[in-house]
Design an enzyme around this catalytic site. Sequence first.
Site, short mmCIF file in Angstrom:
data_model
loop_
_atom_site.label_atom_id
_atom_site.label_comp_id
_atom_site.label_asym_id
_atom_site.label_seq_id
_atom_site.Cartn_x
_atom_site.Cartn_y
_atom_site.Cartn_z
N LYS A 163 1.03 -1.63 0.31
CA LYS A 163 -0.31 -0.15 0.30
C LYS A 163 0.94 1.75 0.17
O LYS A 163 1.96 1.22 0.47
CB LYS A 163 -0.73 0.00 1.06
CG LYS A 163 -2.08 -1.12 1.18
CD LYS A 163 -2.84 -0.65 -0.08
CE LYS A 163 -3.90 -2.01 -0.36
NZ LYS A 163 -5.09 -1.60 -0.88
N LYS A 262 -12.46 -7.24 -9.21
CA LYS A 262 -12.74 -8.19 -8.46
C LYS A 262 -14.11 -8.02 -8.30
O LYS A 262 -15.31 -7.15 -8.91
CB LYS A 262 -12.69 -6.61 -6.99
CG LYS A 262 -11.36 -6.55 -6.31
CD LYS A 262 -11.08 -5.20 -5.21
CE LYS A 262 -10.58 -5.63 -4.85
NZ LYS A 262 -8.89 -4.54 -5.76
#
Length: 369
Positions: A163, A262
Amino acid sequence: MRIDRIELYHVAMPLIYPWRTAYGEDAAIHAVLCRIVSGSVDAWGESAPFAAPCYSPECAVGVFSIARDWLAPALLHQELPTSTELQNRLAIYKGNPFAKAMFDNAWWSLKSKISGEPLHRLLGATRDQIPVGADFGVMDNTDDLLAAIDSAVADKFPRVKLKFRPGWDLEMLRAVRQRFPDQTFHIDCNSGYRLKDLPLFQEVDEFRLAMIEQPLQHDDVIDHAELQRQIATPVCLDESATNLRTVQQALQLGSCRYVNVKPGRVGGLTNAVAIHDACQAAGIPCWVGGMLESATGAAHCVALGMLPNFTYPADIFPSSRFYHEDLSSPPLELMTLPDGTPGVAAPATLPEPVTERLKQRTLEQVVLT
Ligand code: MG
């Protein structure tokens, strides 16, 4: 397949550690699960948009209410022979892909149970195992991160995702690259930057990353195209890739060289397969991600990830990475692939919520008959 009954559950699943990204911090994953019943067969779907509308415009409370008031009534007592029919029935309601995904994914599980065909085969996959990557959120300090990467490298993860947000950016990346000169890395910015940050991303080029995931706004494909023209590192769309049409536009504009898919974010497996196919035709590789779902939702991601154009290692994690006890059983576990890298096998049975755990974690529920 006629839908006779729909149950909805808004759950909060406490995490072992808070999940920190560019958009904030979650101590529990808020998801909505649906149980759909057709005759004597039932199946589950899950959508995990999180508690607040920070990853995308949707959130768990919203998904629960949209599903209860609009989507479930549109499906109840309807004959749904194909998932396209299900999508068509929901198409009048704009957006809300996470809410729609829950029902679409449940439909696929129901189809798998009724037909006896494994879910990934129904979706068109011919593989039964895929590699997975490691993924690290923002940590308290760089030393903790380096130690975590050390163990991921020792465990032979083929790639590591980091991240990346203001304050946890170039300095962190420099330390990581120095320590691990040959490991495959990519960063995920969770739409934390703007086109004016171009010089930062030009600096990122020197770190030889596999890709930069969703650097710019969550709903943008135009600025991403401009950014991609001006940097060498491939851009990957995640948040922006919300539906087939937007992905087709991104492919046309050259907004990315990878697409993360996703099932939740794109409105379910039906749309996810269509996006996979469009990217494959355009020569753009994809990879599968999840939303820290329970094993129920994760199994849908795993099944999808078996399709042939998902060539970059998936963001699929064992249940034990995030949860002391998964809401669903069996929990998701990793395996070792023939080349020694961690992977995951296509689900043999579809995990379903354990009644007692579901009761403990449910904030709100409703039954529609
Ligand atoms: Mg992402």
